[in-house]
Design a protein around this motif. Structure first.
Motif, PDB file in Angstrom:
ATOM      1  N   ARG A   1       0.880   2.958  -6.215  1.00 44.11           N
ATOM      2  CA  ARG A   1      -0.296   3.498  -5.530  1.00 44.11           C
ATOM      3  C   ARG A   1      -0.944   4.620  -6.344  1.00 44.11           C
ATOM      4  NH1 ARG A   1       4.185   5.915  -3.532  1.00 44.11           N
ATOM      5  NH2 ARG A   1       4.088   8.168  -3.190  1.00 44.11           N
TER       6      ARG A   1
ATOM      7  N   GLN B   1      -7.185  -2.158  -0.567  1.00 48.03           N
ATOM      8  CA  GLN B   1      -7.485  -1.929   0.843  1.00 48.03           C
ATOM      9  C   GLN B   1      -6.357  -1.236   1.595  1.00 48.03           C
ATOM     10  OE1 GLN B   1      -8.744  -5.626   2.594  1.00 48.03           O
ATOM     11  NE2 GLN B   1     -10.194  -6.070   0.951  1.00 48.03           N
ATOM     12  N   LYS B   2      -5.126  -1.357   1.124  1.00 46.22           N
ATOM     13  CA  LYS B   2      -4.000  -0.808   1.869  1.00 46.22           C
ATOM     14  C   LYS B   2      -3.469   0.505   1.290  1.00 46.22           C
ATOM     15  CE  LYS B   2      -2.493  -5.189   3.858  1.00 46.22           C
ATOM     16  NZ  LYS B   2      -1.343  -6.075   4.131  1.00 46.22           N
TER      17      LYS B   2
ATOM     18  N   GLY C   1       0.798  -1.219   0.000  1.00 46.54           N
ATOM     19  CA  GLY C   1       0.000   0.000   0.000  1.00 46.54           C
ATOM     20  C   GLY C   1       0.825   1.261   0.000  1.00 46.54           C
TER      21      GLY C   1
ATOM     22  N   ARG D   1      -1.770  11.385  -2.242  1.00 41.62           N
ATOM     23  CA  ARG D   1      -2.219  12.725  -1.856  1.00 41.62           C
ATOM     24  C   ARG D   1      -2.903  13.379  -3.053  1.00 41.62           C
ATOM     25  NH1 ARG D   1       2.421  11.504   0.765  1.00 41.62           N
ATOM     26  NH2 ARG D   1       2.424  11.856   3.017  1.00 41.62           N
TER      27      ARG D   1
ATOM     28  N   TRP E   1     -11.284   1.504  -2.407  1.00 38.88           N
ATOM     29  CA  TRP E   1     -10.708   0.825  -1.241  1.00 38.88           C
ATOM     30  C   TRP E   1     -11.084  -0.647  -1.202  1.00 38.88           C
ATOM     31  CZ3 TRP E   1     -12.518   5.746   1.505  1.00 38.88           C
ATOM     32  CH2 TRP E   1     -11.463   6.671   1.555  1.00 38.88           C
TER      33      TRP E   1
ATOM     34  N   THR F   1       0.221   5.924   0.528  1.00 36.98           N
ATOM     35  CA  THR F   1      -0.722   7.041   0.567  1.00 36.98           C
ATOM     36  C   THR F   1      -0.669   7.822  -0.729  1.00 36.98           C
ATOM     37  OG1 THR F   1      -0.533   7.256   2.969  1.00 36.98           O
ATOM     38  CG2 THR F   1      -1.364   9.167   1.768  1.00 36.98           C
TER      39      THR F   1
ATOM     40  N   ALA G   1      -4.058   4.365   1.170  1.00 38.61           N
ATOM     41  CA  ALA G   1      -4.780   5.463   1.807  1.00 38.61           C
ATOM     42  C   ALA G   1      -4.864   6.648   0.852  1.00 38.61           C
ATOM     43  CB  ALA G   1      -4.084   5.876   3.095  1.00 38.61           C
ATOM     44  N   VAL G   2      -5.933   7.412   0.948  1.00 42.65           N
ATOM     45  CA  VAL G   2      -6.124   8.610   0.134  1.00 42.65           C
ATOM     46  C   VAL G   2      -6.144   9.820   1.058  1.00 42.65           C
ATOM     47  CG1 VAL G   2      -7.637   9.846  -1.458  1.00 42.65           C
ATOM     48  CG2 VAL G   2      -7.404   7.348  -1.629  1.00 42.65           C
ATOM     49  N   ASP G   3      -5.196  10.724   0.842  1.00 43.70           N
ATOM     50  CA  ASP G   3      -5.127  11.983   1.586  1.00 43.70           C
ATOM     51  C   ASP G   3      -5.757  13.045   0.682  1.00 43.70           C
ATOM     52  OD1 ASP G   3      -4.392  14.396   2.742  1.00 43.70           O
ATOM     53  OD2 ASP G   3      -2.433  13.694   3.373  1.00 43.70           O
TER      54      ASP G   3
END
Length: 302
Positions: free
Chosen positions: A282, A120-121, A92, A96, A116, A94, A123-125
């Motif tokens: 990602r 699943q791993k 995963g 941004r 997601w 992040t 992340a969205v900032d």
């Protein structure tokens, strides 16, 4: 340039193929190129790796050691590349993301649960702002931009066109009348924006050509959502993207006016990002998932 990994790959292929000619065929090289490469390798190491004869090739003791160590190193290199290109999906990271308030709320946010579910791993900032951000300074991976693009080294993926509409609430039009011509906007409360790139003009079609009409009103906001809510509250006319007011038009909360005057009023939307061909997994996964769905979202507004 140091290309010892490439030399190891050619050497191991020669051993596995049993001849320079067959190794050259498999690697799309000429036999003479393969022979020169092995000779250069032996000269650099200062040892003989192969015993050559007209019938077969055989490894020297040093060649056997070099062959075994080469196989181990090539295998390790393959594992490293595999873990970065494929295994990152499980590790995963992040992403941004920056988008305008309306585009983010209406277009992007509804896609996140399904994204997601597949990743699943990751992340969205997510930051929503109608101001233009600097991808470098704000450490942003992806920015969705509305309007013309400035020349830069960033890569742009076209999402679609946001067509503008002039709208007002039925209550406002009942109290102030419905404008039938562009000139009548001078007596209406036209809600606007206060961010740096905004101008107090609406590009409107008059007599077959587009003219920038200066407008005035009681509200200047830094985002389209505030302008939309004030229009629904009956404060004035608003010029907003079709996807932004689609649900309000369908529900009767807003009514479109002067549709012929804004027939050609549209701005391109792009996804901007850095990275080129070495785009992190990602970021690539995020773009590949949301971009085609956002294209469908914009097309549904027409």
């Amino acid at each position: 340039m140091d290309n010892r990994a490439g030399e190891m790959q050619v050497f191991t292929r020669v051993i596995e193929a049993g001849s320079f000619t067959e190794a050259a065929r498999l690697m799309l090289m000429t036999p003479s190129t393969v022979s020169k490469l092995i000779g250069r390798l032996e000269n650099r190491l200062g040892v003989r790796l192969l015993e050559r004869s007209t019938r077969r090739l055989s490894l020297t003791a040093e060649g056997q050691v070099y062959y075994e160590r080469s196989l181990a190193l090539i295998g390790e290199l393959d594992d490293v590349e595999r873990s970065l290109s494929q295994g990152v999906a499980s590790s995963g990271g992040t992403v941004r993301v920056n988008a305008s308030v309306a585009f983010g709320v209406l277009g992007l946010e509804p896609l996140l649960p399904a994204f997601w579910h597949e990743h699943q791993k990751i992340a969205v900032d997510l930051s929503l702002s109608d101001e233009i951000v600097d991808l470098y300074l704000d450490r942003t991976d992806v920015a969705f931009r509305v309007g013309p693009l400035q020349g830069s080294a960033m890569i742009a993926r076209k999402i679609g066109v946001a067509h503008r509409k002039i709208v007002a609430s039925p209550d406002y039009l009942e109290r102030h009348g419905t404008p039938r011509a562009v000139d009548e906007l001078a007596v209406h409360n036209c809600l606007g924006f206060n961010f740096r790139r905004a101008a107090p003009v609406w590009p409107l079609k008059e007599s077959g050509r587009v003219v920038d009409r200066t407008v005035n009103g009681s509200l200047l906001a830094n985002n389209g959502e505030t302008v939309r809510r004030m229009a629904i509250a009956g404060i004035g006319l608003a010029r907003l993207a079709d996807y932004h007011v689609r649900a309000d038009l369908n529900a009767g909360r807003l009514v479109e006016v002067l549709s012929e005057a804004v027939e050609s009023d549209g701005e391109l939307i792009h996804a901007l990002y850095l990275g080129g061909p070495r785009l992190p997994f990602r970021v690539r996964a995020f773009l590949d998932f949301v971009c085609p769905r956002l294209q469908g979202f914009l097309q549904a507004s027409r």
